[in-house]
Write an enzyme that holds these catalytic residues in place. Structure first.
Site, PDB file in Angstrom:
ATOM      1  N   TYR A 173      28.186   5.487  -0.676  1.00 30.70           N
ATOM      2  CA  TYR A 173      26.776   5.864  -0.738  1.00 30.70           C
ATOM      3  C   TYR A 173      26.179   5.860   0.669  1.00 30.70           C
ATOM      4  CZ  TYR A 173      27.400   4.509  -5.618  1.00 30.70           C
ATOM      5  OH  TYR A 173      27.867   4.399  -6.903  1.00 30.70           O
ATOM      6  N   PRO A 174      25.239   6.753   0.948  1.00 36.91           N
ATOM      7  CA  PRO A 174      24.476   6.638   2.190  1.00 36.91           C
ATOM      8  C   PRO A 174      23.360   5.616   2.005  1.00 36.91           C
ATOM      9  CG  PRO A 174      23.920   8.701   1.058  1.00 36.91           C
ATOM     10  CD  PRO A 174      24.922   7.980   0.199  1.00 36.91           C
ATOM     11  N   GLY A 227      25.696   7.189 -12.774  1.00 37.92           N
ATOM     12  CA  GLY A 227      24.706   7.518 -13.800  1.00 37.92           C
ATOM     13  C   GLY A 227      23.285   7.342 -13.347  1.00 37.92           C
ATOM     14  N   GLY A 270      27.618   2.780 -15.511  1.00 32.59           N
ATOM     15  CA  GLY A 270      27.674   1.402 -15.941  1.00 32.59           C
ATOM     16  C   GLY A 270      26.386   0.905 -16.549  1.00 32.59           C
ATOM     17  N   LYS A 282      33.270   8.146  -6.012  1.00 35.31           N
ATOM     18  CA  LYS A 282      32.065   7.996  -6.827  1.00 35.31           C
ATOM     19  C   LYS A 282      30.873   7.962  -5.880  1.00 35.31           C
ATOM     20  CE  LYS A 282      29.395   4.591  -9.418  1.00 35.31           C
ATOM     21  NZ  LYS A 282      29.252   3.146  -9.699  1.00 35.31           N
ATOM     22  N   VAL A 342      28.807  -9.555 -10.739  1.00 32.07           N
ATOM     23  CA  VAL A 342      28.888 -10.143  -9.409  1.00 32.07           C
ATOM     24  C   VAL A 342      27.651  -9.775  -8.588  1.00 32.07           C
ATOM     25  CG1 VAL A 342      30.113 -10.058  -7.195  1.00 32.07           C
ATOM     26  CG2 VAL A 342      31.396 -10.326  -9.323  1.00 32.07           C
ATOM     27  N   ASP A 351      31.147  -4.146 -13.004  1.00 31.57           N
ATOM     28  CA  ASP A 351      31.233  -5.129 -11.929  1.00 31.57           C
ATOM     29  C   ASP A 351      29.871  -5.726 -11.571  1.00 31.57           C
ATOM     30  OD1 ASP A 351      31.145  -2.227 -10.995  1.00 31.57           O
ATOM     31  OD2 ASP A 351      30.413  -3.247  -9.196  1.00 31.57           O
ATOM     32  N   HIS A 352      28.824  -5.347 -12.306  1.00 30.74           N
ATOM     33  CA  HIS A 352      27.462  -5.765 -11.973  1.00 30.74           C
ATOM     34  C   HIS A 352      27.242  -7.271 -12.127  1.00 30.74           C
ATOM     35  CE1 HIS A 352      27.478  -1.546 -13.097  1.00 30.74           C
ATOM     36  NE2 HIS A 352      26.351  -1.380 -12.450  1.00 30.74           N
TER      37      HIS A 352
END
Length: 271
Positions: free
Chosen positions: A150-151, A206, A232, A181, A33, A30-31
């Site tokens: 994610y924090p 990753g 990714g 994730k 975008v 999705d990177h």
């Protein structure tokens, strides 16, 4: 023995893995975008062919990209439609908004949907509301939900702590995610604490790379109890993405790694 009740959600979840071990290797793409093109228009199909041939369980793309890809690419690989977006060109790249819905993903033949939430961002309330909305739609449509949490935000400085990661994965689980994730936090025994505190399976990102090879990182992540990886950037930037995916898939779906030993402390030490 009574047979398990089959539902659309359980069937899609089984397709998502494709293996009886329950572990997963996803490749988010999705990177394009968030950061810009990751391949030429023609090369995107070739990239997915390499990823599928390497043995990935699924790829993550936005709805428009899913419409442009050859359907036969997903015969042996699951399709995960990503519903969140922001760009690096915007005023706040951590401000994720919904750009798709579960019904669209159903029409596209998706096996799961994913939503990105940055806990600690200035728009955290809106992102939490979006996660709740998507989770409710996933219940209606029997669709598995992957939450990428994610924090991240202006008040969070330095690397994420185990306490923060344990917090965000529980937020995702409590709001309806089936899979989470998130970032790996070290040392390994602290990540094992995070996994032990999570009521749903964890896939680790990753990361940007470094001295540790991706294969060594995969072994470490699985040894902490993580269910798999969602990698990714390190895949699509590799000169041989298919081979790299094959190497990781062999680890993810290979013999169960020796688990990391947990130190003798209770969960209050994590939270």
């Amino acid at each position: 023995m009574a047979r398990a009740l089959l539902t659309g959600r359980s069937i899609r979840s089984a397709r998502l893995s494709g293996h009886e071990d329950g572990r997963l290797l996803l490749v988010p793409l999705d990177h394009s975008v968030s950061d810009g093109p990751i391949a030429t228009a023609a090369g995107f199909d070739d990239l997915i062919r390499d990823i599928v041939a390497g043995g990935a369980d699924g790829v993550v793309v936005h709805k428009g990209r899913a419409r442009l890809l050859a359907p036969h690419l997903f015969v042996s690989c699951s399709l995960v439609v990503h519903l969140s977006a922001s760009t690096s060109l915007g005023p706040d790249s951590n401000a994720k908004v919904l750009v798709g819905d579960v019904e669209e993903a159903v029409r596209l033949g998706a096996d799961a949907v994913s939503v990105h939430v940055n806990i600690g961002s200035d728009t955290e309330p809106e992102q939490l509301a979006a996660l709740g909305t998507v989770a409710a739609a996933c219940e209606r449509w029997s669709m598995p939900l992957l939450a990428m949490v994610y924090p991240r935000g202006p008040r969070l400085t330095g690397p994420a702590s185990p306490e923060q990661v344990a917090h965000v994965v529980n937020v995702a689980a409590d709001l309806g995610a089936d899979l989470v994730k998130t970032v790996f936090v070290g040392p390994p025994d602290r990540m094992a604490d995070v996994v032990a505190a999570s009521p749903v399976p964890i896939l680790v990102a990753g990361g940007p790379g470094g001295e540790q090879s991706l294969t060594d990182f995969a072994r470490t992540a699985l040894a902490t109890g993580c269910q798999g990886l969602a990698v990714g950037r390190r895949v699509f930037s590799s000169p041989a993405p298919g081979q790299l995916v094959r190497d990781i898939a062999d680890i993810v779906h290979g013999p169960t790694p020796v688990p990391v030993s947990l130190p003798s402390r209770d969960m209050a030490g994590v939270m």
